[in-house]
Design a protein around this motif. Structure first.
Motif, mmCIF file in Angstrom:
data_model
loop_
_atom_site.group_PDB
_atom_site.id
_atom_site.type_symbol
_atom_site.label_atom_id
_atom_site.label_comp_id
_atom_site.label_asym_id
_atom_site.label_seq_id
_atom_site.Cartn_x
_atom_site.Cartn_y
_atom_site.Cartn_z
ATOM 1 N N SER A 17 0.823 -1.203 0.000
ATOM 2 C CA SER A 17 0.000 0.000 0.000
ATOM 3 C C SER A 17 0.862 1.260 0.000
ATOM 4 N N ARG A 65 -9.599 -1.060 -4.835
ATOM 5 C CA ARG A 65 -8.223 -1.007 -4.315
ATOM 6 C C ARG A 65 -7.803 0.411 -3.939
ATOM 7 N N GLN A 80 -5.504 6.772 -1.431
ATOM 8 C CA GLN A 80 -5.022 5.587 -0.737
ATOM 9 C C GLN A 80 -5.027 4.429 -1.717
ATOM 10 N N ASN A 82 -4.201 0.479 -2.226
ATOM 11 C CA ASN A 82 -3.983 -0.824 -1.586
ATOM 12 C C ASN A 82 -3.874 -1.909 -2.647
ATOM 13 N N SER A 83 -3.342 -3.033 -2.253
ATOM 14 C CA SER A 83 -3.210 -4.195 -3.157
ATOM 15 C C SER A 83 -2.580 -3.778 -4.480
#
Length: 116
Positions: A17, A65, A80, A82-83
């Motif tokens: 992340s 994500r 943000q 993620n993944s």
């Protein structure tokens, strides 16, 4: 005129992340704020945007994500991520767009590199 300064890019392993920040020199309250990304030799593509009332749109390629958010009081917008995947590697740009006048501003970009 609004100046946008991005931060938070860097190198991360796939699956990890990162959080990007964009701070504006002036009020962003009347702007739709967005994040775009660009790979060398490719067109800049929209990643996500958030309207001045807080509605969001996220590209299908990052849906589920990436999350975009804003705080008008802080003149800041965040992304943000993620993944993360290797295909997310790009320079990420912050954008401020005033819909009624088509006036827009860009940040200088921040590099995000995802290693597989």
């Amino acid at each position: 005129q609004v100046q946008l300064v991005e931060s938070g890019g860097g190198l991360v392993q796939a699956g990890g992340s990162l959080g990007l920040s964009c701070v504006a020199s002036g009020s962003i309250g009347s702007y739709r704020m967005g994040w775009y990304r660009q790979i060398p030799g490719m067109q800049r593509e929209l990643v996500a945007f958030i309207t001045k009332t807080g509605s969001t749109m996220v590209a299908d390629s990052v849906k589920g994500r990436f999350t975009i958010s804003r705080d008008n009081a802080k003149n800041t917008v965040w992304l943000q991520m993620n993944s993360l995947k290797s295909e997310d590697t790009a320079v990420y740009y912050c954008n401020a767009y005033r819909v009624l006048t088509s006036l827009e501003y860009w940040g200088q970009g921040t590099q995000v590199t995802v290693s597989s």
